[in-house]
Design a protein around this motif. Structure first.
Motif, PDB file in Angstrom:
ATOM      1  N   PRO A 124       0.816  -1.229   0.000  1.00  0.00           N
ATOM      2  CA  PRO A 124       0.000   0.000   0.000  1.00  0.00           C
ATOM      3  C   PRO A 124       0.846   1.275   0.000  1.00  0.00           C
ATOM      4  CG  PRO A 124      -0.807  -1.562   1.631  1.00  0.00           C
ATOM      5  CD  PRO A 124       0.518  -2.088   1.157  1.00  0.00           C
ATOM      6  N   ASN A 175      -7.807   3.884   6.466  1.00  0.00           N
ATOM      7  CA  ASN A 175      -7.418   2.718   5.685  1.00  0.00           C
ATOM      8  C   ASN A 175      -8.387   2.588   4.519  1.00  0.00           C
ATOM      9  OD1 ASN A 175      -5.377   1.486   7.552  1.00  0.00           O
ATOM     10  ND2 ASN A 175      -7.138   1.506   8.931  1.00  0.00           N
ATOM     11  N   PRO A 204      -8.537  -0.156   1.936  1.00  0.00           N
ATOM     12  CA  PRO A 204      -7.903  -1.376   1.426  1.00  0.00           C
ATOM     13  C   PRO A 204      -8.210  -1.662  -0.035  1.00  0.00           C
ATOM     14  CG  PRO A 204      -9.653  -1.894   3.009  1.00  0.00           C
ATOM     15  CD  PRO A 204      -9.422  -0.417   3.090  1.00  0.00           C
ATOM     16  N   ASP A 261      -5.630   0.105  -1.866  1.00  0.00           N
ATOM     17  CA  ASP A 261      -4.268  -0.055  -1.322  1.00  0.00           C
ATOM     18  C   ASP A 261      -3.651   1.275  -0.910  1.00  0.00           C
ATOM     19  OD1 ASP A 261      -4.528  -2.795  -1.960  1.00  0.00           O
ATOM     20  OD2 ASP A 261      -3.842  -2.421  -3.998  1.00  0.00           O
ATOM     21  N   ASN A 318       7.030   2.091   2.346  1.00  0.00           N
ATOM     22  CA  ASN A 318       6.208   0.970   2.812  1.00  0.00           C
ATOM     23  C   ASN A 318       5.853   1.124   4.287  1.00  0.00           C
ATOM     24  OD1 ASN A 318       6.063  -0.584   0.429  1.00  0.00           O
ATOM     25  ND2 ASN A 318       8.162  -1.304   0.763  1.00  0.00           N
ATOM     26  N   ILE A 319       4.711   0.553   4.637  1.00  0.00           N
ATOM     27  CA  ILE A 319       4.247   0.560   6.021  1.00  0.00           C
ATOM     28  C   ILE A 319       4.561  -0.781   6.678  1.00  0.00           C
ATOM     29  CG2 ILE A 319       2.190   0.578   7.493  1.00  0.00           C
ATOM     30  CD1 ILE A 319       0.928   2.522   5.475  1.00  0.00           C
ATOM     31  N   PHE A 354       5.420  -6.143   7.117  1.00  0.00           N
ATOM     32  CA  PHE A 354       4.932  -5.297   6.026  1.00  0.00           C
ATOM     33  C   PHE A 354       3.426  -5.447   5.829  1.00  0.00           C
ATOM     34  CE2 PHE A 354       9.435  -5.503   4.798  1.00  0.00           C
ATOM     35  CZ  PHE A 354       9.677  -4.153   4.663  1.00  0.00           C
ATOM     36  N   MET A 355       2.757  -4.319   5.786  1.00  0.00           N
ATOM     37  CA  MET A 355       1.338  -4.274   5.441  1.00  0.00           C
ATOM     38  C   MET A 355       1.173  -4.742   3.996  1.00  0.00           C
ATOM     39  SD  MET A 355      -0.967  -0.819   5.427  1.00  0.00           S
ATOM     40  CE  MET A 355      -2.688  -0.853   4.874  1.00  0.00           C
ATOM     41  N   GLU A 356       0.145  -5.544   3.755  1.00  0.00           N
ATOM     42  CA  GLU A 356      -0.104  -6.082   2.419  1.00  0.00           C
ATOM     43  C   GLU A 356      -1.175  -5.259   1.702  1.00  0.00           C
ATOM     44  OE1 GLU A 356       1.463  -8.560   1.038  1.00  0.00           O
ATOM     45  OE2 GLU A 356       2.274  -9.791   2.665  1.00  0.00           O
ATOM     46  N   ASN A 357      -1.172  -5.341   0.365  1.00  0.00           N
ATOM     47  CA  ASN A 357      -2.285  -4.791  -0.399  1.00  0.00           C
ATOM     48  C   ASN A 357      -3.595  -5.426   0.062  1.00  0.00           C
ATOM     49  OD1 ASN A 357      -0.799  -3.017  -1.879  1.00  0.00           O
ATOM     50  ND2 ASN A 357      -0.816  -4.207  -3.773  1.00  0.00           N
ATOM     51  N   GLN A 358      -4.677  -4.680  -0.087  1.00  0.00           N
ATOM     52  CA  GLN A 358      -6.033  -5.163   0.215  1.00  0.00           C
ATOM     53  C   GLN A 358      -6.287  -5.392   1.700  1.00  0.00           C
ATOM     54  OE1 GLN A 358      -8.489  -5.498  -2.396  1.00  0.00           O
ATOM     55  NE2 GLN A 358      -6.864  -4.243  -3.280  1.00  0.00           N
ATOM     56  N   GLU A 359      -5.435  -4.852   2.570  1.00  0.00           N
ATOM     57  CA  GLU A 359      -5.753  -4.936   3.993  1.00  0.00           C
ATOM     58  C   GLU A 359      -5.603  -3.562   4.630  1.00  0.00           C
ATOM     59  OE1 GLU A 359      -3.279  -7.812   6.056  1.00  0.00           O
ATOM     60  OE2 GLU A 359      -1.472  -6.668   5.740  1.00  0.00           O
ATOM     61  N   THR A 360      -6.105  -3.449   5.871  1.00  0.00           N
ATOM     62  CA  THR A 360      -5.992  -2.198   6.615  1.00  0.00           C
ATOM     63  C   THR A 360      -4.776  -2.282   7.536  1.00  0.00           C
ATOM     64  OG1 THR A 360      -7.307  -2.928   8.505  1.00  0.00           O
ATOM     65  CG2 THR A 360      -8.525  -2.017   6.625  1.00  0.00           C
ATOM     66  N   THR A 361      -4.357  -1.143   8.066  1.00  0.00           N
ATOM     67  CA  THR A 361      -3.225  -1.140   9.004  1.00  0.00           C
ATOM     68  C   THR A 361      -3.535  -2.002  10.231  1.00  0.00           C
ATOM     69  OG1 THR A 361      -4.107   0.915   9.931  1.00  0.00           O
ATOM     70  CG2 THR A 361      -2.333   1.131   8.346  1.00  0.00           C
ATOM     71  N   THR A 362      -4.776  -1.938  10.697  1.00  0.00           N
ATOM     72  CA  THR A 362      -5.149  -2.722  11.873  1.00  0.00           C
ATOM     73  C   THR A 362      -5.184  -4.218  11.539  1.00  0.00           C
ATOM     74  OG1 THR A 362      -7.410  -2.028  11.320  1.00  0.00           O
ATOM     75  CG2 THR A 362      -6.373  -0.942  13.157  1.00  0.00           C
ATOM     76  N   GLU A 363      -5.691  -4.563  10.368  1.00  0.00           N
ATOM     77  CA  GLU A 363      -5.666  -5.969   9.948  1.00  0.00           C
ATOM     78  C   GLU A 363      -4.226  -6.470   9.833  1.00  0.00           C
ATOM     79  OE1 GLU A 363      -9.794  -6.044   7.280  1.00  0.00           O
ATOM     80  OE2 GLU A 363      -7.863  -5.689   6.306  1.00  0.00           O
ATOM     81  N   ARG A 387      -2.751  -9.554  11.925  1.00  0.00           N
ATOM     82  CA  ARG A 387      -2.226 -10.689  11.169  1.00  0.00           C
ATOM     83  C   ARG A 387      -0.782 -11.006  11.538  1.00  0.00           C
ATOM     84  NH1 ARG A 387       0.961 -10.406   7.310  1.00  0.00           N
ATOM     85  NH2 ARG A 387       0.435  -8.297   6.614  1.00  0.00           N
TER      86      ARG A 387
END
Ligand SMILES: [Zn+2]
Ligand SMILES: [Zn+2]
Lengths: 180, 180
Positions: free
Chosen positions: A37, A104, A106, A109, B38-39, B71-80, B84
């Motif tokens: 993202p 966020n 998502p 991204d 990147n986050i 690393f935060m992934e595409n299609q997710e939120t920072t909290t998710e 995870r």
């Protein structure tokens, strides 16, 4: 992504060993091309109780009003990005306050960050990505012509919180349909 | 980056029209290949006043203790992402609290976010990227074997703030020499 950016071999999608997600992987050099993202950083620039908005000169949402914000660049901090975008879009120099909203998003991204800010000398102008910039009092805000949900929500929270002069950080998800 | 990931033409570095920074640009298809920070998202997982740390099984800093983060992934939120990573590294299910620290690390193009968290049922284990996981009381924290500055600072702030049970958001830059 179709080709490896390091060796030009056509990439394939596969789950690398020890991973759980599909990645673009190069069968030539072995590189795994991660995609992550992006951060958009901006400010709520205030001068004498009015809020500075910018009418967008570029797509998406050309002609709509926005808070100054844009993609954070490599080699800078989130706060530097917010200050830079405010300068580029509105030619305003700001003193930053605290981080105020984190959204966020998502499905695209992105993570959007808005910082409280005051315009140092009351000066502002029209940056290259803006058609017009203007200080708005609360009653003048063009709610039906705001560019993005994160800008609208940030403005709504700000006006709500300004009445008691407490600006707690807001973390919120903007969720529409996600790609699967 | 040497080749366009869309058409495999060798890229060139230039400042696109209307831009002010060097970008990788494809002379073949015209694509501008932006590169952005990147986050990294993680948690401070707490159970009965103890903090869960993970001994890293992978480089960098293999064998050092860390808070679960990645690393935060595409299609997710920072909290998710934070939840995870806590599951993947420590097999712990957490209830998230507020965002607690945000570190800008411009020299490596990263932003680190740590959220307050409590371990739901006191259960945890050893994830694939960990050699060992353990709950530490304050006096047991292995300060000389902590993996990264952002983890150490987050732990220090947390212990400091815990005494008065107030956890204000901390935004801080970790600045070493930057690439030029
Ligand atoms: Zn390759
Ligand atoms: Zn190309």
């Amino acid at each position: 992504m179709k080709f490896c950016s390091l060796c030009a071999t056509p990439v394939v999608q596969k789950i690398p060993e020890g991973d759980s997600r599909l990645r673009y992987v190069c069968p030539g050099c072995g590189e795994i091309h991660y995609q992550n993202p992006n951060i958009v950083a901006g400010t709520i620039p205030v001068y004498e109780n009015k809020i500075l908005l910018c009418k967008r000169a570029i797509e998406p949402r050309k002609g709509f009003w926005t808070l100054p914000a844009g993609f954070m660049e490599n080699q800078e901090t989130t706060t530097e990005a917010a200050v830079r975008e405010t300068w580029e879009e509105a030619l305003a120099r700001v003193k930053l306050g605290t981080l105020y909203t984190l959204f966020n998003i998502p499905q695209i991204d992105q993570v959007h960050l808005f910082f409280l800010a005051t315009i140092k000398d009351g000066q502002y102008g029209v940056g290259e990505e803006s058609l017009e910039t203007r200080l708005f009092s609360e009653s003048e805000i063009p709610w039906d012509e705001i560019s993005f949900p994160t800008v609208k929500k940030t403005l709504q929270y700000f006006i709500e919180d300004r009445s008691n002069q407490e600006f707690p950080l807001r973390v919120e998800d903007i969720v529409r349909d996600r790609k699967t």
